[in-house]
Design an enzyme around this catalytic site. Structure first.
Site, PDB file in Angstrom:
ATOM      1  N   GLY A 229     -83.311 -70.362  61.005  1.00  0.00           N
ATOM      2  CA  GLY A 229     -83.369 -70.593  59.572  1.00  0.00           C
ATOM      3  C   GLY A 229     -83.505 -69.307  58.788  1.00  0.00           C
ATOM      4  N   ASP A 230     -83.519 -69.448  57.477  1.00  0.00           N
ATOM      5  CA  ASP A 230     -83.679 -68.345  56.530  1.00  0.00           C
ATOM      6  C   ASP A 230     -84.975 -68.592  55.769  1.00  0.00           C
ATOM      7  OD1 ASP A 230     -83.663 -66.717  54.240  1.00  0.00           O
ATOM      8  OD2 ASP A 230     -81.492 -66.826  54.010  1.00  0.00           O
ATOM      9  N   HIS A 249     -92.195 -55.472  54.818  1.00  0.00           N
ATOM     10  CA  HIS A 249     -91.771 -54.192  54.237  1.00  0.00           C
ATOM     11  C   HIS A 249     -90.266 -54.132  53.966  1.00  0.00           C
ATOM     12  CE1 HIS A 249     -91.260 -52.168  58.488  1.00  0.00           C
ATOM     13  NE2 HIS A 249     -90.368 -53.096  58.269  1.00  0.00           N
TER      14      HIS A 249
END
Length: 341
Positions: A229-230, A249
């Site tokens: 998934g994203d 980061h």
């Protein structure tokens, strides 16, 4: 990168020291070329003469002895008469195929970061990344993706024992989710050390076959599962412990805030969010993390390292009831955010 000692101010109080610092890129490139040529793997089993090394690596010969001598001076090779062998550090960390190999980092630096740092002035003027291609382009290239996962495996191989030692809450919980956990090396090592945990990794779908390969290699198939998934478009699976390491980061402060809020929803009541990264502080000697933050300037659209204070603000706003921090290894900081039961 030249290390903290080179940046503590003592070396830049004379013209010679300033010139030496200005030429530190030469040392870095000598090492990066050695990794690119696979010199240290060539010297895995025996010392060799410059002629033997040149023949094995397909080198012309001009400058070869000087290059090898520079690597001796940098502590990466040792010389015995006319033969060169790996120094202990190179033998442990720079021989391809060895368990602690960190060459994946250096291959990325040579391919991407080293050229990008040559355009730092332009990045500072424009605020725009200077490396060609982005992460989503990279993961569609099997060769570049393989280099990336090797780099992440090397990172987590070093950090996993440090994280296991730094955090003392593993046995209080039953489930673990590593967000952006690549092919599962970190999650697998945590679960192997604390078998009562069930492990999950959430990352992009392209990493699923590499995850399966890694779990088979580690004997962890079925003990850690993969969720494709994203994390910007989907909610995260639930878990008692949610880990985000060296991922925030890559993104802007606003995107970091969003991900911390998503992580809060993912953490079950009474559970914790663990975030580790090269976080920034005000100590001018801690330049290595500033270097990594500038890496983010050069290779991402909005990423940077960040302070514990920023992360604490995001965590409090999300709803975590306590936030503590502690050192992790040489450069990282671990922040533990607890959710009310």
């Amino acid at each position: 990168m030249t290390g903290i000692a080179a940046h503590d101010g003592a070396g830049t109080s004379t013209p010679a020291g300033i010139l030496r610092l200005a030429n530190a890129f030469c040392d870095a490139k000598a090492l990066l070329s050695a990794v690119e040529l696979d010199l240290f793997s060539t010297l895995r089993d025996e010392a060799r003469t410059p002629q033997e090394i040149g023949a094995a690596l397909g080198l012309h010969g001009r400058g070869l002895r000087d290059w090898l001598q520079l690597l001796v001076g940098l502590g990466l090779l040792e010389r015995d008469g006319d033969r060169y062998r790996n120094a202990p550090g190179a033998r442990s960390y720079l021989v391809r195929g060895e368990p602690l190999y960190v060459g994946g980092f250096l291959e990325r630096s040579n391919r991407n970061l080293y050229p990008a740092w040559g355009r730092l002035t332009e990045a500072l003027r424009t605020g725009k990344p200077q490396a060609g291609g982005d992460f989503f382009t990279m993961i569609e290239d099997p060769r570049l993706l393989a280099q990336f996962v090797d780099m992440m495996d090397a990172l987590t191989h070093v950090l996993a024992p440090q994280l296991l030692a730094a955090y003392d809450g593993w046995d209080r919980y039953r489930s673990l989710l590593d967000v952006g956990g690549c092919r599962g090396n970190m999650a697998a090592r945590i679960v192997a050390a604390h078998p009562r945990l069930t492990g999950q990794v959430f990352d992009l779908p392209q990493l699923a076959p590499l995850f399966d390969e890694k779990m088979a290699e580690l004997g962890m198939t079925g003990k850690v599962t993969f969720h494709p998934g994203d994390f910007f478009t989907q909610e995260l699976p639930e878990a008692d412990l949610v880990v985000i390491g060296h991922a925030l980061h890559d993104w802007s402060a606003e995107q970091r805030r969003l991900l911390v809020h998503k992580a809060f929803r993912s953490v079950r009541p009474g559970g914790e969010l663990l975030v580790y990264d090269r976080m920034l502080d005000e100590d001018p000697r801690h330049v290595e993390n500033l270097v990594i933050s500038l890496d983010m300037l050069l290779v991402t659209d909005g990423g940077s390292e960040y302070t514990v204070a920023e992360l604490r603000d995001h965590a409090r706003a999300a709803g975590f009831v306590s936030v503590t921090d502690r050192p992790l290894g040489d450069y990282d900081t671990l922040v533990v955010c607890r959710k009310a039961g």
